[in-house]
Design a protein around this motif. Structure first.
Motif, PDB file in Angstrom:
ATOM      1  N   LYS A 218       0.844  -1.092  -0.140  1.00  0.00           N
ATOM      2  CA  LYS A 218      -0.129   0.071   0.072  1.00  0.00           C
ATOM      3  C   LYS A 218       0.825   1.373  -0.189  1.00  0.00           C
ATOM      4  O   LYS A 218       0.499   2.217  -0.449  1.00  0.00           O
ATOM      5  N   ARG A 219       2.112   1.017   0.359  1.00  0.00           N
ATOM      6  CA  ARG A 219       3.063   2.190   0.282  1.00  0.00           C
ATOM      7  C   ARG A 219       3.776   2.395  -1.184  1.00  0.00           C
ATOM      8  O   ARG A 219       4.429   3.374  -1.269  1.00  0.00           O
ATOM      9  N   GLY A 220       3.558   1.568  -2.010  1.00  0.00           N
ATOM     10  CA  GLY A 220       3.801   1.475  -3.288  1.00  0.00           C
ATOM     11  C   GLY A 220       5.200   0.642  -3.473  1.00  0.00           C
ATOM     12  O   GLY A 220       5.370   0.502  -4.848  1.00  0.00           O
ATOM     13  N   ALA A 221       5.472  -0.128  -2.759  1.00  0.00           N
ATOM     14  CA  ALA A 221       6.833  -1.027  -2.970  1.00  0.00           C
ATOM     15  C   ALA A 221       6.241  -2.119  -3.893  1.00  0.00           C
ATOM     16  O   ALA A 221       5.132  -2.681  -3.259  1.00  0.00           O
ATOM     17  N   LEU A 222       7.173  -2.614  -4.693  1.00  0.00           N
ATOM     18  CA  LEU A 222       6.796  -3.977  -5.409  1.00  0.00           C
ATOM     19  C   LEU A 222       7.628  -5.012  -4.967  1.00  0.00           C
ATOM     20  O   LEU A 222       8.839  -4.922  -4.693  1.00  0.00           O
ATOM     21  N   THR A 223       7.061  -6.393  -4.635  1.00  0.00           N
ATOM     22  CA  THR A 223       7.864  -7.214  -4.168  1.00  0.00           C
ATOM     23  C   THR A 223       7.286  -8.474  -4.870  1.00  0.00           C
ATOM     24  O   THR A 223       6.147  -8.671  -5.437  1.00  0.00           O
ATOM     25  N   GLY A 224       8.141  -9.751  -4.665  1.00  0.00           N
ATOM     26  CA  GLY A 224       7.708 -10.912  -5.234  1.00  0.00           C
ATOM     27  C   GLY A 224       7.891 -11.277  -6.719  1.00  0.00           C
ATOM     28  O   GLY A 224       9.020 -10.461  -7.311  1.00  0.00           O
TER      29      GLY A 224
END
Length: 106
Positions: free
Chosen positions: A8-14
């Protein structure tokens, strides 16, 4: 987004990362870095060799300069002695000349 998760803070993971490709890239980067290091070490050796030659030349020239300065000092001392001897001889000559003049006038 093909398995990526967005925080929700904008970080992309995975997502998916191919291990085989990543290792090959790392290995290739290591090989290139090793080759560059080998070239730089060879260049460094050449430069150090040139520096050593320059240092030897500098030491040789410095020794020659010191020898010439010592020679100059020696010649200067001889010149000073000769000048002092000339002054003394001229003074002695003037004294003798004045003695003769004084004797002739009596």
């Amino acid at each position: 987004l093909d398995g990526d998760q967005v925080n929700k803070r904008g970080a992309l993971t995975g997502g998916y990362m191919e291990d085989k490709r990543s290792r090959l890239d790392a290995f290739e980067a290591k090989v290139q870095a090793d080759e560059k290091l080998t070239k730089l070490r060879a260049e460094n050796e050449k430069i150090e060799s040139k520096v050593e030659v320059q240092n030897q030349m500098e030491a040789k020239l410095s020794g020659q300069m010191n020898k010439k300065y010592a020679e100059k000092r020696h010649l200067r001392n001889i010149l000073d002695e000769l000048q002092n001897d000339c002054k003394k001889l001229l003074k002695d000559r003037d004294i003798e000349h004045s003695k003769k003049s004084h004797q002739e006038s009596e």
